[in-house]
Write a protein that holds these residues in place. Structure first.
Motif, short mmCIF file in Angstrom:
data_model
loop_
_atom_site.label_atom_id
_atom_site.label_comp_id
_atom_site.label_asym_id
_atom_site.label_seq_id
_atom_site.Cartn_x
_atom_site.Cartn_y
_atom_site.Cartn_z
N PHE A 55 -3.11 16.90 12.09
CA PHE A 55 -3.41 15.55 12.56
C PHE A 55 -2.16 14.69 12.47
CE2 PHE A 55 -5.38 11.29 11.96
CZ PHE A 55 -6.20 11.28 13.07
N ASP A 56 -1.74 14.12 13.59
CA ASP A 56 -0.58 13.23 13.61
C ASP A 56 -1.08 11.80 13.75
OD1 ASP A 56 0.85 15.53 13.63
OD2 ASP A 56 1.50 15.39 15.72
N PHE A 57 -0.47 10.90 13.02
CA PHE A 57 -0.94 9.52 13.08
C PHE A 57 0.19 8.55 12.77
CE2 PHE A 57 -1.14 8.94 8.46
CZ PHE A 57 -1.12 10.27 8.04
N SER A 58 0.01 7.31 13.24
CA SER A 58 1.05 6.31 13.00
C SER A 58 0.90 5.75 11.60
CB SER A 58 0.94 5.19 14.03
OG SER A 58 -0.41 4.77 14.13
N HIS A 59 1.98 5.81 10.86
CA HIS A 59 2.02 5.23 9.52
C HIS A 59 3.50 5.25 9.13
CE1 HIS A 59 0.89 4.06 5.54
NE2 HIS A 59 1.42 5.12 4.99
N PHE A 60 3.94 4.20 8.42
CA PHE A 60 5.38 4.04 8.31
C PHE A 60 6.01 4.51 7.01
CE2 PHE A 60 4.00 0.83 11.48
CZ PHE A 60 4.49 1.52 12.57
N ALA A 61 5.24 5.14 6.15
CA ALA A 61 5.83 5.62 4.90
C ALA A 61 5.24 6.96 4.53
CB ALA A 61 5.57 4.62 3.78
N LYS A 62 5.96 7.66 3.68
CA LYS A 62 5.43 8.93 3.19
C LYS A 62 4.19 8.64 2.36
CE LYS A 62 6.70 13.07 0.68
NZ LYS A 62 5.89 13.82 1.66
N LEU A 63 3.19 9.51 2.48
CA LEU A 63 2.00 9.30 1.65
C LEU A 63 2.31 9.69 0.21
CD1 LEU A 63 0.69 9.25 4.48
CD2 LEU A 63 -1.31 10.32 3.46
N SER A 64 1.86 8.86 -0.70
CA SER A 64 2.08 9.21 -2.11
C SER A 64 1.07 10.28 -2.51
CB SER A 64 1.90 7.98 -2.99
OG SER A 64 0.54 7.61 -2.98
N HIS A 65 1.37 10.89 -3.64
CA HIS A 65 0.47 11.89 -4.17
C HIS A 65 -0.93 11.30 -4.35
CE1 HIS A 65 -0.53 15.50 -6.33
NE2 HIS A 65 -1.08 14.76 -7.28
N GLU A 66 -0.98 10.08 -4.86
CA GLU A 66 -2.29 9.44 -5.12
C GLU A 66 -3.03 9.19 -3.81
OE1 GLU A 66 0.64 8.10 -6.51
OE2 GLU A 66 0.20 9.47 -8.18
N GLU A 67 -2.29 8.77 -2.77
CA GLU A 67 -2.95 8.51 -1.49
C GLU A 67 -3.54 9.80 -0.92
OE1 GLU A 67 -0.39 4.67 0.15
OE2 GLU A 67 0.42 6.69 0.41
N ILE A 68 -2.77 10.87 -1.04
CA ILE A 68 -3.28 12.15 -0.53
C ILE A 68 -4.55 12.54 -1.28
CG2 ILE A 68 -2.77 14.62 -0.41
CD1 ILE A 68 0.08 13.91 0.30
N ARG A 69 -4.50 12.42 -2.60
CA ARG A 69 -5.68 12.77 -3.41
C ARG A 69 -6.87 11.90 -3.04
NH1 ARG A 69 -4.33 16.57 -3.48
NH2 ARG A 69 -3.17 17.84 -4.93
N GLU A 70 -6.59 10.62 -2.80
CA GLU A 70 -7.68 9.69 -2.49
C GLU A 70 -8.34 10.04 -1.15
OE1 GLU A 70 -9.11 7.70 -4.41
OE2 GLU A 70 -10.38 6.58 -2.99
N VAL A 71 -7.50 10.40 -0.17
CA VAL A 71 -8.05 10.81 1.13
C VAL A 71 -8.91 12.05 0.94
CG1 VAL A 71 -7.46 11.71 3.42
CG2 VAL A 71 -6.19 9.77 2.48
#
Ligand code: ATP
Ligand code: MG
Length: 866
Positions: free
Chosen positions: A593-609
């Motif tokens: 899945f490719d999507f617009s977002h301007f920063a690398k996802l943090s470890h916490e963001e990935i876990r939260e998703v």
């Protein structure tokens, strides 16, 4: 009239003539193997013209974004140099699908131009097809006679097949056409040369503005023509050209469509538009290409190294290069024009406005990269010229290399060459170009036979949302020959097979019949048809077959597709509403899945998703599916339309709890069936664009299992450790400590050895020997001996881990006498199958053949003795 008013007047006029106003389709084309970009208004109706789909309305009108930079229509090299061809432009069109024909099309066209737009009739000329002997076609008298009702006969010109016979491709619908030309020259010039002598003669002020195509034939694979049952009208008028005429200008670039951009470019480079031809061309190129690139990115086609993406990259590079050469921009600048473009067109094209930041970032990144490449290419050119001084001709192959790898158009090479009094071997260049074209044509060549219709008029029905097997009949089939394979394409009356589209892989499966069966290798969607690929044909083509989809594969794919929706929803929750889908691909193994977002996802963001998606899975949300919902209603439900997708008036909506999407794909009946979801990768695709890869169901379990096993294996190594991480950290620390102790000891030892050598050198300045310690450790220590021993000649060899090394140190007197350690080590290196180098006073070599070391040292003795 402003350009916006002109566009509106066109659409209003045809709406008043019962035409349905449709939105522009995306400029980037999916599901048509023969076309990368929309190059005419008719593209979005191709499946209707081909008879694959029923017409939704008998008449339509629109303004369509077109791009003419590849394939049959490629105007790229003209753009900027002339004043009326663009890469990206809008084509105004009106269509009749088996409804009205020549009479009305001509009457409407004439009325719109002369009554609504009030263009002077004396400025207009029309052409009709003059017939073609080879095709066995007569002149289009029908069109001629209808025109006669509106315009005097001396203004109706006969055209050749080249200008007045339109074809969709090598095969398919085609027919004669009638063009409308307008002469906008000043009266004095008109008095000198009549306009009709200049029609279709590349005069920039006597130009075609509208083409009315009368589709009445079908071109078969063998080249013959057959009459079409349903005849269609397809017209296309260049919007920017119409604006030029209406605004009394002599160039498209002088209209309000382009002036804001041109003026901004002029201000930025500190030049005036209209003063210098080269600079003017460059400004036009930049303004034009900015539009093309911005609209492609908005429609989801990013610059890249392959296919459509490469076409876009080259357009942008062309603009950067013109700006660099003729306007003095050696810093990125095209991206800074995006706000002006958006201010001007964002209203009509919301996809631009919504994605302004993304577009700007991507263009900036491309510009930066290309400016670096450009500098590299210029350096290559300078080196080439220096190396071939006296030649005065740049080799065609080299010019082609610059063109191919550095994106240097050959005119830039010519320009750089002429600045040095050189020329370019253009014949050689043309040869390289022709060869490349031939190669890509050969690679892409696909020959399709005509479709054989077994059930004429049957429109294929997709039943695969509900069932995975069905009784089917073959509606049509054809034989296809591609580069290295031959196969058949089958279209059924109904099919449970999902054809690859919308990023979801196509189904595979079996086609069963009495006493046997065939493998369906893949399923694709082409121009509205679901096409099944098989190696051979069944014997009895008119039998009823039983078509069975590979269930496990479909199920795994559905899990990944449904999980993509849940993840899209979770991403917007966790990261924000700026997250837009930019690309999606699902098959049985994984989802991407490719999507617009301007920063690398943090470890916490990935876990939260992950956590949120797994929660929605456990909630066992049932699939709510609406097969044909009016698009406005779907939007009310909260479904977001994706940019770059073409939607009809009725859409399919897929909903799991709060996740609502427009989607044609196949999904699980309940989110619980996905079982488990794991993100396995996250990274950047381009500036402002991220990519996530994830797995679901069995693959997610397998992924977790593998990680568990790795951990277990580690725990086994660190038996008894309570905290594995701490145990590893401790080990690393110990290791670092030991390393530093070893280094210190080595240094001490090296000093010791050097002291020893110092003593021996005092007695005999030449030492050649094989030592046990690694010579590479001794470098620094031995170099310090040089100051005391100007006559020294030291050659040492050693073997470590089976690999031989050599080291040579020469005193200053030997160097001054002409001895050279660097040369010597290369000679010696041959004996140990290795290579090395260095300076006259110091050199080393490494090799592969330890057995040769003694021979090398013997040779060293000889060389040093001299
Ligand atoms: P031309 O001979 O001027 O290149 P064409 O024969 O290629 O035109 P069509 O394919 O018939 O044009 O397209 C329909 C209309 O679209 C043309 O009459 C013209 O007004 C417009 N058009 C075509 N190509 C371009 C372009 N590159 N830029 C702007 N408008 C164009
Ligand atoms: Mg053209």
């Amino acid at each position: 009239m402003t350009s916006n008013e002109i566009r509106k007047a066109f659409l209003d006029y045809f709406e008043s003539k019962q035409h349905h106003v449709v939105p522009s389709a995306p400029m980037v084309i999916k599901n048509d193997p023969t076309l990368m970009f929309t190059n005419a208004g008719m593209n979005q109706f191709k499946d209707i013209f081909l008879g694959n789909k029923q017409r939704p309305w008998p008449r339509a009108t629109d303004s369509q974004k077109c791009l003419r930079v590849s394939g049959k229509h490629n105007d790229l090299e003209e753009v900027g140099h002339d004043t009326y061809h663009h890469t990206m432009f809008e084509m105004l069109g009106n269509w009749s699908f088996g409804d009205y024909f020549k009479k009305e099309a001509i009457a409407y066209g004439w009325e719109f131009l002369t009554e609504v737009m009030k263009i002077n009739k004396d400025w207009l000329y029309v052409t009709v097809f003059g017939g073609d002997e080879k095709e066995g076609l007569e002149m289009d008298m029908e069109a001629y006679n209808f025109w006669k009702e509106h315009i005097s006969e001396d203004r109706i010109l006969r055209g050749s097949k080249k200008d007045n016979f339109w074809e969709m491709g090598d095969q398919g619908p085609c027919g004669p056409c009638s063009e409308i030309h307008v002469d906008i020259r000043p009266d004095e010039e008109k008095a000198k040369v009549p306009g009709k002598d200049l029609v279709n003669k590349d005069n920039p002020q006597v130009i075609e503005i509208w083409n009315l195509v009368f589709m009445q034939f079908n071109r078969k694979a063998d080249g013959t023509l057959e009459p079409l049952k349903a005849k269609h009208i397809d017209t296309g008028m260049g919007f920017e050209r119409l604006c030029m005429v209406m605004q009394g200008k002599r160039s498209n670039y002088d209209t309000d469509v382009f002036q804001p951009l041109i003026q901004e470019i002029a201000a930025k480079c500190g030049k005036k538009y209209g003063e210098n031809e080269d600079a003017d061309i460059a400004m036009r190129v930049c303004a034009d290409h900015l539009r093309a690139v911005s609209f492609s990115i908005a429609d989801g086609q990013l610059p890249s190294n392959v296919k459509a993406g490469y076409v876009i990259r080259r357009i942008l590079r062309r603009a950067v290069r013109y700006g660099y050469t003729f306007l003095g921009f050696n810093e990125p600048f095209i991206n800074t024009l995006v706000p002006t473009l958006v201010g001007q067109m964002g209203h009509q094209f919301p996809e631009l406005k919504k994605q302004q930041e993304l577009i700007q970032r991507i263009i900036l990144e491309e510009e930066q990269a290309f400016l670096r490449t450009l500098a590299g290419g210029i350096k290559r050119f300078e080196d080439y010229v220096a190396k071939n001084a006296g030649n005065k001709v740049v080799d065609g192959a080299f010019a082609f290399e610059l063109f191919d790898t550095y994106g240097f158009p050959v005119d830039l090479t010519q320009l750089m060459a002429s600045e040095k009094g050189w020329t370019v071997d253009m014949e050689g260049f043309a040869k390289g170009l022709a060869e490349q074209k031939e190669r890509s044509r050969g690679a892409a060549k696909v020959e399709s036979d005509d479709w054989v219709e077994l059930l004429p008029g049957v429109e294929e029905e997709f039943v695969g949302y509900d069932v995975l097997e069905a009784d089917v009949r073959i509606a049509r089939y054809r034989h296809v020959k591609a580069k290295d394979k031959e196969f058949y394409q089958l279209v059924f009356d109904r099919t449970p097979f999902y054809g690859e589209s919308g990023g979801q892989a196509g189904d595979t499966g079996e086609l069963r019949f009495e006493n046997g069966g065939l493998r369906i290798i893949s399923t694709k969607k082409e121009n509205g048809l679901i096409v099944h690929i098989v190696d051979t044909l069944p014997e009895n083509l008119s039998a009823t077959f039983h078509a069975e989809v590979d269930v496990a594969k479909r199920q795994a794919t559905a899990c990944n597709h449904s999980a993509t929706h849940l993840m899209h929803y979770a991403l917007r929750q966790v990261l924000g509403d700026h997250v837009e889908q930019k690309g999606s691909s699902v098959d049985e193994q994984r989802l991407r899945f490719d999507f617009s977002h301007f920063a690398k996802l943090s470890h916490e963001e990935i876990r939260e998703v992950e956590r949120r998606v797994n929660q929605m899975i456990r909630q066992c949300l049932p699939l709510e599916e609406h097969r044909a919902m009016p698009i406005a209603e779907a939007q009310k439900l909260g479904a977001m339309a994706l940019f770059g997708e073409k939607y009809g008036e009725f859409v399919r909506v897929v909903k799991y709890g709060p996740s609502v999407e427009f989607c044609g794909g196949t999904h699980v009946a309940n989110s619980g069936m996905i079982g488990s979801f794991r993100i396995v990768g996250e990274g950047a695709v381009a500036a402002g664009m991220r990519r996530i890869e994830a797995v679901t169901a069995q693959a997610a379990t397998d992924y977790a299992d593998r990680q568990q096993e790795q951990l277990a294996a580690l725990a086994e190594v660190f038996k008894g450790a309570k905290d594995l991480g701490a145990a590893i950290a401790k080990l690393q620390e110990e290791n670092a400590q030991m390393k530093s102790v070893v280094e210190q000891m080595q240094k001490a030892k090296a000093l010791d050895m050097a002291r020893n050598y110092a003593g021996r050198l005092a007695e005999n300045p030449v030492i050649v020997e094989h030592i046990d310690d690694d010579v590479n450790m001794l470098k620094d220590a031995l170099m310090s001996l040089r100051s005391e021993n100007p006559d020294m000649g030291l050659v040492l060899g050693s073997v470590k881990d089976g690999k031989p090394s050599l080291l040579i140190v020469l005193g200053q007197n030997r160097v001054d006498g002409g001895m050279n350690a660097g040369q010597m080590v290369r000679t010696l290196g041959k004996e140990i199958q290795g290579g090395g180098g260095g300076q006259p006073h110091f050199a080393t070599a490494g090799g592969r053949n330890a057995d040769g070391l003694d021979k090398a040292l013997a040779l060293a003795n000889e060389l040093i003795a001299h």
